[in-house]
Design a protein around this motif. Sequence first.
Motif, PDB file in Angstrom:
ATOM      1  N   SER A 111     -54.713 -74.187 104.893  1.00 42.75           N
ATOM      2  CA  SER A 111     -54.143 -75.544 104.874  1.00 42.75           C
ATOM      3  C   SER A 111     -53.053 -75.725 105.920  1.00 42.75           C
ATOM      4  O   SER A 111     -52.139 -76.547 105.763  1.00 42.75           O
ATOM      5  CB  SER A 111     -53.589 -75.893 103.487  1.00 42.75           C
ATOM      6  OG  SER A 111     -54.625 -75.954 102.540  1.00 42.75           O
ATOM      7  N   LEU A 112     -53.139 -74.941 106.991  1.00 46.25           N
ATOM      8  CA  LEU A 112     -52.244 -75.118 108.125  1.00 46.25           C
ATOM      9  C   LEU A 112     -52.900 -76.046 109.142  1.00 46.25           C
ATOM     10  O   LEU A 112     -54.129 -76.156 109.194  1.00 46.25           O
ATOM     11  CB  LEU A 112     -51.930 -73.765 108.764  1.00 46.25           C
ATOM     12  CG  LEU A 112     -51.287 -72.731 107.844  1.00 46.25           C
ATOM     13  CD1 LEU A 112     -51.204 -71.371 108.534  1.00 46.25           C
ATOM     14  CD2 LEU A 112     -49.907 -73.188 107.379  1.00 46.25           C
ATOM     15  N   VAL A 113     -52.109 -76.698 109.966  1.00 50.44           N
ATOM     16  CA  VAL A 113     -52.617 -77.644 110.958  1.00 50.44           C
ATOM     17  C   VAL A 113     -52.551 -76.987 112.326  1.00 50.44           C
ATOM     18  O   VAL A 113     -51.454 -76.696 112.832  1.00 50.44           O
ATOM     19  CB  VAL A 113     -51.785 -78.950 110.955  1.00 50.44           C
ATOM     20  CG1 VAL A 113     -52.314 -79.917 112.009  1.00 50.44           C
ATOM     21  CG2 VAL A 113     -51.805 -79.584 109.571  1.00 50.44           C
ATOM     22  N   ASP A 114     -53.718 -76.717 112.910  1.00 48.21           N
ATOM     23  CA  ASP A 114     -53.651 -76.072 114.225  1.00 48.21           C
ATOM     24  C   ASP A 114     -53.555 -77.107 115.333  1.00 48.21           C
ATOM     25  O   ASP A 114     -54.064 -78.228 115.227  1.00 48.21           O
ATOM     26  CB  ASP A 114     -54.799 -75.082 114.452  1.00 48.21           C
ATOM     27  CG  ASP A 114     -56.177 -75.687 114.344  1.00 48.21           C
ATOM     28  OD1 ASP A 114     -56.376 -76.791 114.870  1.00 48.21           O
ATOM     29  OD2 ASP A 114     -57.059 -75.047 113.753  1.00 48.21           O
ATOM     30  N   VAL A 115     -52.853 -76.707 116.403  1.00 48.41           N
ATOM     31  CA  VAL A 115     -52.589 -77.586 117.542  1.00 48.41           C
ATOM     32  C   VAL A 115     -53.057 -76.858 118.801  1.00 48.41           C
ATOM     33  O   VAL A 115     -52.290 -76.113 119.417  1.00 48.41           O
ATOM     34  CB  VAL A 115     -51.090 -77.935 117.648  1.00 48.41           C
ATOM     35  CG1 VAL A 115     -50.851 -78.925 118.787  1.00 48.41           C
ATOM     36  CG2 VAL A 115     -50.565 -78.483 116.330  1.00 48.41           C
ATOM     37  N   PRO A 116     -54.324 -77.036 119.201  1.00 52.56           N
ATOM     38  CA  PRO A 116     -54.817 -76.349 120.400  1.00 52.56           C
ATOM     39  C   PRO A 116     -54.234 -76.967 121.661  1.00 52.56           C
ATOM     40  O   PRO A 116     -54.158 -78.189 121.791  1.00 52.56           O
ATOM     41  CB  PRO A 116     -56.329 -76.573 120.320  1.00 52.56           C
ATOM     42  CG  PRO A 116     -56.486 -77.845 119.549  1.00 52.56           C
ATOM     43  CD  PRO A 116     -55.350 -77.875 118.572  1.00 52.56           C
TER      44      PRO A 116
END
Length: 725
Positions: free
Chosen positions: A81-86
Amino acid sequence: MGRTLSSLLDEACNNTPNEHAFHQWTETGWQPLANQAFRSLAEAVAVGLLDLGLEKGDRVAFLMHSDLNFCLLDMACLLASLVDVPIDLTQTLEHIIFVLQHSEAKALIVSNVDLLTQIAPYLGKTPHLQTVIVAEAPSGWLPAQLTCVMSSVGTTTDDRALASGSAIPESACLEIPLVSHSVYADQPLATVPQCIQVLVLETVKQQGQTNVSVDRLQQLRAALKPHDLATIIYIPDERGQMQGVMLSHENLSANAIASFSGIENLKRGEQEVVLSFLPLNHVLARVMLYGHIHYGHCIYFSNPKRVFKHLKDVRPTVLVTVPLFLEKIYDKILERSYRSPQIIVKEQTYSEGIINDRTTSLLFPLLVSLKAYLRLTLSLLQLVPVRCNQLLLQGALKLAQRYELGQAPTGLYALLLKVADRFVLSQWRATFGDRLKYLICGGAFLSAEIVNAFAAAGMMIFQGYGLTQTSAVVCCNRGQWNRAGTVGVPIAGVEVAIADDSEILVRSPYVMQGYYKNSAMTQEAIDTEGWFHTGDLGTFTDEGMLKLTGLKKALFKLSTGKYIVPQPIEERLKRSSLVAHAVVVGSEQKFCAVLLVPNLEALHVQALENGIDGSLETLLQHPAILALYRAVVDAANCHLPYWATVKRFRLINATVSVENGLLTSNGNIDRAHAIAMFVTDIAALYQDDLERRVNERDTAAVAIVSVSTSDCPAFAQSLNPRLTT
């Protein structure tokens, strides 16, 4: 609808287990990994990340290559439930640091020590960052050493000196080496603020494996909801400011399933082999990857430098690409077909110009039958070889270019195509491994000529249209709905409308949640009825296919799929007294160029100061004047990544006014009108080198700009394209 992205992997592991689902290229060959083993690793890493103190909704930035590690860490973040930021590796360092700051990322994952070494001096500017994780580190590398803040002479510095990080040099970007060993191995260890812990992925994974349990994994999945934010992808707005597009699990998972469900006869499991080489920080590659994971396909991770070799090694059945890749292949076909401009027989020269399209087609079968005989006869007689290969290649190319999707070939043309396929067109397919079934192209528009020619060779290109804000796919060509020059029909769940001003509007459950920290821009983009305003112009054909006709927004894309923001470049150009107006062009082209309308008064002053006299036409072609404008363009290229820099410019003598429609009432260039009016000048900018040499008169008025960033601070400089993987 109603799925999380991790559930796509669960469904594949349960319904389509595949022992060879993932393949990572290494120097010793391909390393396979089963999808069930991949899921176990992702679960362990997810637990390990949460044990670092990260919580649901925290942002985790990726500065990573598009490989198996990216895929693994992406899935781990999603499950946790983490938000990844590529982050785009080819962006300038100032953009990379901005994304870390704006997203308030608490963790940064980098592919290797090389990338960490380059980004480390600027991490003092990221106050929310707590942890850096290195995915791959050399044996014996000790991350604890990096937490020591040391000066160049080895003495401890005051932590406050790093409070804001090192000054970011203008136009600087990361250097991505072609070789596998560290190019920074002999340099001093990187320094990061002491408040940031540095770990290797293996440590995080081992910690997670120690603490993972069935109950904990059930809790993770129960806590994850389809509407939860999955990722924030940063793209530029019309002013060049980076905006974070917020996409949920359901946005992406539903778009992937809808897109794949429209592909006829697509198999599941090991029956489909995928070669993935597009950057996974872009939404198209990400959504396609989720679809392949869901279908349990065999996925091979390649990169643009190795893709041609891997095509022949892997022999994929599915390939997702951008127009530039297919344009390069088509250019090679053209080059090979016209490499020899003349045919020599017994020292008599015959111009190829006497053979037109019709005679080439009619002579083609005869040439095929004569080819072997002539070679044998001339070889025995030791005469000058007859260069029939060029006619064969040219004849096949002409036949392929006559092909039109949607119209089945008949009669003599159908027969000639079969002959061409036997001797020439089959070689085109061999370039892709000779078993390609689905050639999917997106990110920018592809010319109808290439689509038709490849279709004649038995390779159907399924061109699509979409945006980051729509979770990738809006429309695509497929099955009976495949026409060159169009982007097909909407996928399941998508509504498309054409506004009164021809703007394309999209409404679907795949439209973004909004722009991160920018509610005003979100409301401007999505109206009260839920329609997303794309900024693209289009129309529907009589068959119901969407056709792109232009741009309402100032943004445009190169054939690489990269966004170009023209307004800031034009404004920097106009800061020079030599420039009255500038129009940046390059939509669907390989590179960016600009039309410059000189400030005639300033131009004449500069000419006199340099001892140059003559007519305006003479001045616009004079090498010294072109050099002055080249310097102006070089300066404007500062702050731009290498792929966005202006590569060519053209000086044009034109009146720009409201009366002739080139200026709007607020004094800005009417871009659409300007592009239409100067279509010949724009075409001259994109002539290839051979045409340019033939047309020497045009060469004088067009300058090829050598991009120089030596005068720019390093943080605005771009990746060195020579080093890019």
